[in-house]
Design a protein around this motif. Structure first.
Motif, mmCIF file in Angstrom:
data_model
loop_
_atom_site.group_PDB
_atom_site.id
_atom_site.type_symbol
_atom_site.label_atom_id
_atom_site.label_comp_id
_atom_site.label_asym_id
_atom_site.label_seq_id
_atom_site.Cartn_x
_atom_site.Cartn_y
_atom_site.Cartn_z
ATOM 1 N N ASP A 1 -10.330 24.352 63.491
ATOM 2 C CA ASP A 1 -8.891 24.562 63.650
ATOM 3 C C ASP A 1 -8.564 26.041 63.753
ATOM 4 O OD1 ASP A 1 -9.698 24.657 61.007
ATOM 5 O OD2 ASP A 1 -7.981 23.598 60.202
ATOM 6 N N TRP A 2 -7.466 26.308 64.457
ATOM 7 C CA TRP A 2 -7.023 27.678 64.764
ATOM 8 C C TRP A 2 -5.506 27.676 64.820
ATOM 9 C CZ3 TRP A 2 -4.046 30.057 68.439
ATOM 10 C CH2 TRP A 2 -4.206 31.430 68.609
ATOM 11 N N SER A 3 -4.882 28.697 64.236
ATOM 12 C CA SER A 3 -3.421 28.727 64.214
ATOM 13 C C SER A 3 -2.902 30.151 64.096
ATOM 14 C CB SER A 3 -2.896 27.907 63.023
ATOM 15 O OG SER A 3 -1.491 28.021 62.906
ATOM 16 N N GLU A 4 -1.792 30.401 64.815
ATOM 17 C CA GLU A 4 -1.020 31.619 64.624
ATOM 18 C C GLU A 4 0.024 31.385 63.535
ATOM 19 O OE1 GLU A 4 -1.165 33.553 69.096
ATOM 20 O OE2 GLU A 4 0.419 32.114 68.621
ATOM 21 N N PHE A 5 0.722 32.465 63.155
ATOM 22 C CA PHE A 5 1.762 32.396 62.142
ATOM 23 C C PHE A 5 3.106 32.738 62.783
ATOM 24 C CE2 PHE A 5 -2.129 33.385 59.887
ATOM 25 C CZ PHE A 5 -2.071 32.550 58.777
ATOM 26 N N PRO A 6 4.137 31.886 62.599
ATOM 27 C CA PRO A 6 5.446 32.201 63.200
ATOM 28 C C PRO A 6 6.017 33.527 62.738
ATOM 29 C CG PRO A 6 5.374 29.914 62.519
ATOM 30 C CD PRO A 6 4.129 30.566 61.980
ATOM 31 N N GLN A 7 5.773 33.911 61.468
ATOM 32 C CA GLN A 7 6.343 35.146 60.945
ATOM 33 C C GLN A 7 5.525 36.382 61.325
ATOM 34 O OE1 GLN A 7 4.556 32.827 59.339
ATOM 35 N NE2 GLN A 7 4.436 33.242 57.146
ATOM 36 N N ALA A 8 4.387 36.203 61.978
ATOM 37 C CA ALA A 8 3.558 37.331 62.410
ATOM 38 C C ALA A 8 2.727 36.879 63.601
ATOM 39 C CB ALA A 8 2.657 37.806 61.262
ATOM 40 N N PRO A 9 3.289 36.867 64.817
ATOM 41 C CA PRO A 9 2.613 36.305 65.979
ATOM 42 C C PRO A 9 1.279 36.965 66.318
ATOM 43 C CG PRO A 9 4.945 36.646 66.430
ATOM 44 C CD PRO A 9 4.663 37.312 65.121
ATOM 45 N N ASP A 10 1.065 38.197 65.883
ATOM 46 C CA ASP A 10 -0.196 38.866 66.187
ATOM 47 C C ASP A 10 -1.309 38.465 65.236
ATOM 48 O OD1 ASP A 10 1.005 40.210 68.277
ATOM 49 O OD2 ASP A 10 1.599 41.918 67.017
ATOM 50 N N ALA A 11 -0.982 37.721 64.180
ATOM 51 C CA ALA A 11 -1.988 37.308 63.203
ATOM 52 C C ALA A 11 -2.342 35.842 63.422
ATOM 53 C CB ALA A 11 -1.460 37.514 61.782
ATOM 54 N N HIS A 12 -3.580 35.496 63.087
ATOM 55 C CA HIS A 12 -3.996 34.109 63.205
ATOM 56 C C HIS A 12 -5.058 33.794 62.156
ATOM 57 C CE1 HIS A 12 -7.233 36.031 65.580
ATOM 58 N NE2 HIS A 12 -7.968 35.012 65.166
ATOM 59 N N GLU A 13 -5.302 32.513 61.988
ATOM 60 C CA GLU A 13 -6.308 32.026 61.046
ATOM 61 C C GLU A 13 -7.157 30.983 61.754
ATOM 62 O OE1 GLU A 13 -6.641 30.005 56.561
ATOM 63 O OE2 GLU A 13 -4.689 30.290 57.520
ATOM 64 N N SER A 14 -8.452 30.951 61.446
ATOM 65 C CA SER A 14 -9.342 29.957 62.030
ATOM 66 C C SER A 14 -10.336 29.495 60.971
ATOM 67 C CB SER A 14 -10.084 30.522 63.246
ATOM 68 O OG SER A 14 -10.888 31.630 62.874
ATOM 69 N N ALA A 15 -10.887 28.304 61.163
ATOM 70 C CA ALA A 15 -11.835 27.775 60.190
ATOM 71 C C ALA A 15 -12.662 26.675 60.836
ATOM 72 C CB ALA A 15 -11.115 27.232 58.963
#
Length: 314
Positions: free
Chosen positions: A264-278
């Motif tokens: 899974d991979w996702s950006e953050f609405p409050q920080a579009p340049d940041a993302h998380e993956s796992a």
């Protein structure tokens, strides 16, 4: 977990206890209520769902009235003990809801005319009670705000399925939700820094999901699923979009054991340049219909933690 930013790491926790009350209250009228108690949230018992189901008020139609998990995406209707993993995929947690997107209102579900070996269903709902979370410091991101609807919102979902031979089926679903929201995009703190972060904007969620199932001998089953979510927010002409997706495979070799893999991979609405993956590997041992043990190992990265490892025992 080896992530120092996770305050709940290395603890054995009771996440939630749930009481379900279900039954018919009138011919063709069914009542469902689910009462949840969560020591982690340090809160009294809460009504997670409580709704009436009117079966066939019109041909091929079902009406739901009350507080309910809304029909958005393939798994939002499920409670967490029915998941095939220990935590919600990042795209759903950050862009839809930590556990689910819920509301108080009504939903109409129609079975649409379809060719032989096919299934088609349309859901349309109007809801209140959307819960927007306060703006989180982008420098200390741990999760997104979910849909972030500020009270009233609306949903629609089209779900299609087709049998492929005697042992397989393919499902395709499209979901859409819209309503007012608190401001989470970059314009909440920059382009309109004279406005409060609680100003109301407009949020739209779009979801697309694809599922393939193939059944083997006995209880053997292969499940392949992919789902993508786009959250678009607009405010005074400014707009920002956060995206996320997950890919999931689950192989049940018999009625007792199954293996799964989740990316899974996702950006953050409050920080579009940041993302998380796992990436996660999952093993489930099903001792009975009511009792299972699940082990999930995860390797991922998030803002402020380039690489972390987690081992979940559920």
């Amino acid at each position: 977990s080896d992530d120092p930013g996770d305050g709940d790491r290395n603890r054995l926790r009771l996440a939630e206890a749930e009481l379900g009350i279900q039954g018919y209250v009138y011919p063709q009228v069914k009542a469902d209520a689910f009462i949840a108690m969560s020591p982690l949230e340090d809160a009294a018992a809460q009504v997670e769902e409580a709704y009436l189901t009117y079966l066939s008020p019109a041909p091929n139609c079902t009406l739901y009235v009350g507080r309910k998990h809304v029909p958005f995406g393939r798994t939002n209707l499920l409670h967490n003990h029915s998941w095939l993993y220990t935590r919600s995929p990042l795209a759903l947690r950050n862009l839809v809801g930590e556990e689910s997107l819920s509301g108080e209102g009504l939903n109409v579900s129609w079975l649409l005319p379809a060719p032989a070996n096919c299934f088609a269903q349309l859901d349309i709902g109007a809801w209140a009670g959307g819960e927007a979370e306060p703006l989180e410091d982008p420098a200390q991101l741990t999760s997104g705000p979910g849909a972030g609807f500020n009270d009233r919102f609306y949903t629609s979902r089209l779900w299609l399925s087709r049998a492929w031979g005697a042992n397989a089926e393919l499902e395709l679903g499209g979901s859409y939700a819209w309503g007012d929201s608190l401001i989470y995009g970059p314009h909440a703190t920059s382009a309109h820094d004279d406005e409060e972060a609680s100003d109301t904007g407009r949020a739209r969620l779009t979801g697309l999901d694809l599922t393939y199932r193939r059944y083997g001998e006995g209880t053997q089953r292969l499940l392949l699923r992919g789902e993508g979510v786009w959250r678009r927010e607009s405010f005074y002409g400014d707009a920002s979009t956060a995206r996320g997706y997950y890919l999931f495979a689950n192989c049940r070799r018999d009625k007792y054991a199954s293996w799964g893999a989740l990316w899974d991979w996702s950006e953050f609405p409050q920080a579009p340049d940041a993302h998380e993956s796992a990436f996660s590997l999952i093993y489930t041992r099903q001792f009975s219909e009511q009792y299972l043990i699940r082990l999930q190992g995860t390797n991922g990265s998030r803002p402020g933690q380039d690489r972390y490892n987690e081992l979940w025992l559920q």
